[in-house]
Write a protein that holds these residues in place. Sequence first.
Motif, PDB file in Angstrom:
ATOM      1  N   GLN A 230      -3.867  10.277  -2.713  1.00 38.52           N
ATOM      2  CA  GLN A 230      -2.495  10.100  -2.243  1.00 38.52           C
ATOM      3  C   GLN A 230      -1.499  10.085  -3.404  1.00 38.52           C
ATOM      4  N   LEU A 231      -1.873   9.498  -4.520  1.00 36.83           N
ATOM      5  CA  LEU A 231      -1.004   9.534  -5.699  1.00 36.83           C
ATOM      6  C   LEU A 231      -0.848  10.961  -6.216  1.00 36.83           C
ATOM      7  N   SER A 232      -1.933  11.729  -6.170  1.00 36.59           N
ATOM      8  CA  SER A 232      -1.882  13.119  -6.604  1.00 36.59           C
ATOM      9  C   SER A 232      -0.960  13.933  -5.702  1.00 36.59           C
TER      10      SER A 232
ATOM     11  N   VAL B 223     -10.822   6.650  -4.308  1.00 36.95           N
ATOM     12  CA  VAL B 223     -10.630   8.073  -4.006  1.00 36.95           C
ATOM     13  C   VAL B 223      -9.367   8.293  -3.175  1.00 36.95           C
ATOM     14  N   VAL B 224      -9.174   7.456  -2.149  1.00 37.25           N
ATOM     15  CA  VAL B 224      -8.003   7.618  -1.276  1.00 37.25           C
ATOM     16  C   VAL B 224      -6.710   7.398  -2.050  1.00 37.25           C
ATOM     17  N   SER B 225      -6.661   6.335  -2.849  1.00 37.00           N
ATOM     18  CA  SER B 225      -5.445   6.066  -3.620  1.00 37.00           C
ATOM     19  C   SER B 225      -5.200   7.169  -4.646  1.00 37.00           C
ATOM     20  N   ALA B 226      -6.262   7.677  -5.284  1.00 40.16           N
ATOM     21  CA  ALA B 226      -6.108   8.763  -6.262  1.00 40.16           C
ATOM     22  C   ALA B 226      -5.588  10.024  -5.583  1.00 40.16           C
TER      23      ALA B 226
ATOM     24  N   TRP C 222       0.819  -1.205   0.000  1.00 40.09           N
ATOM     25  CA  TRP C 222       0.000   0.000   0.000  1.00 40.09           C
ATOM     26  C   TRP C 222       0.858   1.262   0.000  1.00 40.09           C
ATOM     27  N   GLY C 223       2.005   1.210   0.646  1.00 42.63           N
ATOM     28  CA  GLY C 223       2.844   2.390   0.707  1.00 42.63           C
ATOM     29  C   GLY C 223       3.559   2.715  -0.585  1.00 42.63           C
TER      30      GLY C 223
ATOM     31  N   LYS D  39      -0.544   1.564  -4.792  1.00 40.56           N
ATOM     32  CA  LYS D  39      -1.692   2.474  -4.841  1.00 40.56           C
ATOM     33  C   LYS D  39      -2.328   2.468  -6.229  1.00 40.56           C
ATOM     34  N   LYS D  40      -1.490   2.400  -7.270  1.00 44.05           N
ATOM     35  CA  LYS D  40      -2.028   2.352  -8.632  1.00 44.05           C
ATOM     36  C   LYS D  40      -2.798   1.060  -8.876  1.00 44.05           C
TER      37      LYS D  40
END
Length: 245
Positions: free
Chosen positions: A107-109, A102-105, A28-29, A34-35
Amino acid sequence: MALATKTTAPADRGTGRPRSPRRSRGFWGSTIGKKTVMAVSGLLMLGYLVAHVMGNLKVFFGPEEFNAYGHWLRTMGAPVLHHSWALWLVRIVLVAAVVAHVVSAYQLSRRDIKARPTAYVHRRRRSTYATRTMRWGGVIVALFIVWHILDLTTGTAHPGGFQEGHPYQNVVDTFSTWYGNLVYIVAMIAVGLHVRHGFWSAAQTLGVGDARRERVLKILANGLALALTAGFVSVPVAVMTGVVS
């Protein structure tokens, strides 16, 4: 004469391998983790959208057919499952997918912004309109989901007299208003753009896309986006034109 000594990283106990100077972030980190979460959750939501638009198109077969479909959603899985249990299970999975997406998007942003604190002077020529609008398109879709639930699920924001168990009439009520049509059509265009780029990105993340499949994947992404958008938009258009009344 002093001999030069070569320094090496201390070995891990039990393995004899040099320790990594930085510990692994875990699945996850990591950015790829995340992608991957974003891709899988997006595909789950895409599957839901396909099923949802097929159900929506039943409105063209009249109130009896559409109301029966609404009733089936609450009784599917019977008699093994209690009334609405299967529907709530679908909702829970869908909410989990939305939250993960939403969370992964987000955090990636944030990670992308930190890695590139200053904006590009020139935009990349190959970036498409859908690529550049993924973020605000996602916000539009998220706000639409809230409005859609309050309108046709709970009836809180429904423009007419909300009738429990009569989804056909509720749909006609919503799309008999100009703002109901405007909100829905704009949101469905945003969904189409999101699906078009998201499907392609998910294929790349999951390792499905390559040079040989690139053209096929692009055609499939465009076809899915167009079919979903046309299918969803056809319902308010049918109510506006009197085809569904």
